[in-house]
Scaffold this active site. Structure first.
Site, short mmCIF file in Angstrom:
data_model
loop_
_atom_site.label_atom_id
_atom_site.label_comp_id
_atom_site.label_asym_id
_atom_site.label_seq_id
_atom_site.Cartn_x
_atom_site.Cartn_y
_atom_site.Cartn_z
N SER A 317 6.67 -6.61 -6.69
CA SER A 317 6.79 -7.40 -5.53
C SER A 317 7.23 -6.55 -4.97
CB SER A 317 7.65 -8.07 -6.28
OG SER A 317 7.94 -9.60 -5.77
N ASP A 328 -1.59 2.41 1.93
CA ASP A 328 -2.30 2.43 2.86
C ASP A 328 -2.49 3.13 4.08
OD1 ASP A 328 -3.75 0.58 1.19
OD2 ASP A 328 -2.85 -1.51 2.75
N LYS A 342 2.22 -8.75 -8.84
CA LYS A 342 2.70 -9.47 -8.49
C LYS A 342 2.89 -9.61 -6.70
CE LYS A 342 6.47 -12.74 -7.03
NZ LYS A 342 6.60 -12.80 -5.98
#
Length: 559
Positions: A317, A328, A342
């Site tokens: 999460s 990224d 999740k």
């Protein structure tokens, strides 16, 4: 067990509209906490605008059936329990993270993400059905009252707690309580002929989520975050500032086993590492009422230094959001194993009886557009077996056992290929080391004999250990063959037969763990982690990468 997080903080709810300090955790409580969201106001019954008649008919049908069962069923029933059961089963048809939390469990579930609590401030473990003090928290009520490592708590306010098979939840209820209240502990201490009474006045206890932070060498720091609670960002800033003052230029950020928490704490930490105005995460829900985009916006404290992030299958999460944003933007090298997967956002809805509905209202995505959420199309039971299935498929040991569809291919800021569809795949894969975990080792751990032996050794050699600096202990101390044999003998006395082959296999791991446990009692939590890191494969891989900034992988990050 499901996984998840409190995904939106109270001040960022779209319009309209929680190894703790305790050494034992309850699986049910952790399962609830891992599937939760933010705290918001009550949401009264209101049919959907899309199918108001269907919603109303379903509501009236359930009410009618429950009334008939309560009034006419042949045996007496508890209508509230039946209702709770029906709600729970209904939510299972939606997704794995929409959950109903009964009133009696809601407070405990929410406490996971609190930064403090009222109690006595003690780490404990259960050794042969006896509550044993592992360590009183520094400057807490238990320490001030004189509790010591190894003390055995026989009773609390006159009620026996030894040998009666209490759950951890039961013990929480007895030891925690409002600040200013007193609790009488009956304690058996080694060296004393009879138990003693120790009165403790409860007080506010900090519940830190930054587990530890220290300098590995004169440039490299290590910082472990166990969850994203209400105070995590402030704790992180304090710890990072302290490391910076000690010369930090390279950081290992450990998110292994972090089940998530408040999303805004994770994005604020990401902002400390990512410069400029860059997207950190975005969410998409039904329509646009739960669509959000979060960007970096402050001048962070560590935007230039080399950064490695440790993750594993227990990272979930909000931890995945942080790791995904750093990956990224090519800001960090991610090391370890694929994370939990999740990527659903829950909104908590307080119900009139004190219970709570945590309803999935959106999905979140990394800056490149990746959905982290793994598939749950085969039902809850199969979803809960995912980590087990990864082991059977060899994923914990071989990176090429993990397969991603080409349709889930994305690119980072520097053009590296990353994949969505189920967790964050690390840049540098480290297989799980189970070579030392023999059946004998697992049985030793199951009986809690390793922890007990470490505590016992500390008690027997307390004076010698306290006269030695940790640096000397860390360099010179070794667990001998004789000490391992003493552990084997103690295990045999507790019904675990000796296993020479099993002991040989797990001996290196046992030596490291026992040394770390002894260090924990003698020198504190930081010493414990420093000793463990010496046998930690992921940590050693991270240090190798971070100390060689010209390697190909770090070169891909532009560092």
């Amino acid at each position: 067990m499901t996984s998840g997080s409190f995904d939106l903080p109270p001040d960022q709810v779209p319009t309209p509209p929680r190894n703790t300090r305790w050494s034992v955790r309850q699986p049910w409580l952790l399962g609830l906490v891992l599937a939760c969201g933010i705290l918001v106001g009550a949401n009264p019954f209101r049919p959907s605008d899309q199918n108001p008649d269907l919603t109303a008919r379903g509501y009236l049908k359930f009410k009618e059936i429950l009334s008939y069962v309560d009034r006419d069923y042949v045996d007496s029933v508890n209508a509230e329990e039946l209702s709770d059961y029906a709600i729970t089963r209904m939510l299972e048809r939606l997704d794995p993270h929409s959950v109903f939390i009964p009133a009696k469990q809601q407070r405990e579930a929410s406490s996971f993400l609190q930064s403090d609590y009222d109690g006595i401030g003690v780490e404990f473990n259960m050794f042969r059905d006896t509550v044993t003090v592992v360590a009183p928290l520094s400057e807490g009520p238990a320490e001030q009252a004189g509790l010591e490592p190894g003390d055995r708590i026989l009773s609390v306010d006159g009620q026996p707690v030894s040998g009666v098979h209490y759950t951890t939840q039961d013990l929480f209820g007895k030891l925690r309580g409002p600040r200013g209240s007193r609790v009488q502990l009956k304690v058996l201490r080694r060296g004393l002929p009879r138990p003693i009474m120790v009165p403790v006045t409860r007080n506010r206890i900090p519940n830190s989520s930054v587990e530890v932070a220290y300098m590995v060498d004169n440039q490299t720091g290590y910082l472990k975050i166990s969850r994203f609670a209400s105070g995590t960002y402030d704790e992180f800033k304090t710890a990072l500032g302290d490391l910076r003052r000690q010369g930090l230029t390279r950081l290992v950020l450990d998110l292994r086993g972090n089940p998530g928490g408040y999303l805004d704490r994770a994005t604020k930490i990401a902002d400390e590492f990512i410069g400029g105005t860059k997207k950190l995460v975005y969410t998409e829900g039904k329509g646009d009422q739960y669509d959000t985009q979060t960007y970096s916006r402050v001048a962070g404290e560590f935007e230039e230094g080399t950064l490695v992030v440790l993750v594993d299958e227990g990272s979930a999460s909000a931890a995945e959001v942080l790791a995904g944003a750093l990956q990224d933007h090519d800001r960090a090298l991610v090391v370890g194993r694929r994370t939990f997967g999740k990527g659903l956002v829950q909104q908590p809805i307080a119900l009139h009886d004190g219970s709570e509905l945590r309803l999935t209202i959106a999905r979140y995505y990394t800056p490149s557009g990746r959905s982290i959420q793994k598939s749950y199309g085969h039902g809850l039971a199969e979803y809960q077996k995912d980590l087990q299935n990864r082991g059977r498929n060899g994923e914990y040991f071989h990176a090429d056992s993990i397969h991603f569809a080409d349709s889930l291919r994305y690119r980072t800021a520097h053009g590296r290929i990353v994949y969505g569809g189920g967790g964050i795949m690390p840049d540098l894969f480290v297989s799980r080391d189970t070579s030392a975990q023999s059946g004998y080792y697992l049985r030793l751990q199951g009986l809690n004999l390793v922890r007990e032996f470490g505590l016992s050794y500390f008690q027997d050699h307390k004076a010698d250990l306290e006269s030695m600096r940790f640096e000397q202990f860390n360099q010179d101390f070794r667990i001998s063959d004789t000490q391992l044999q003493q552990l084997v003998n103690r295990a045999a006395q507790n019904g675990l037969p000796a296993d020479a082959a099993g002991l040989r296999r797990c001996a290196p791991l046992l030596r490291t763990q026992l040394k770390a446990l002894i260090a924990r009692n003698a020198y504190g939590k930081q010493a414990y982690f420093q000793v463990l890191s010496q046998g930690d494969a992921e940590m050693q891989q991270a240090l190798s990468a971070i100390r060689e900034p010209n390697t190909a992988l770090l070169g891909l990050l532009g560092q």
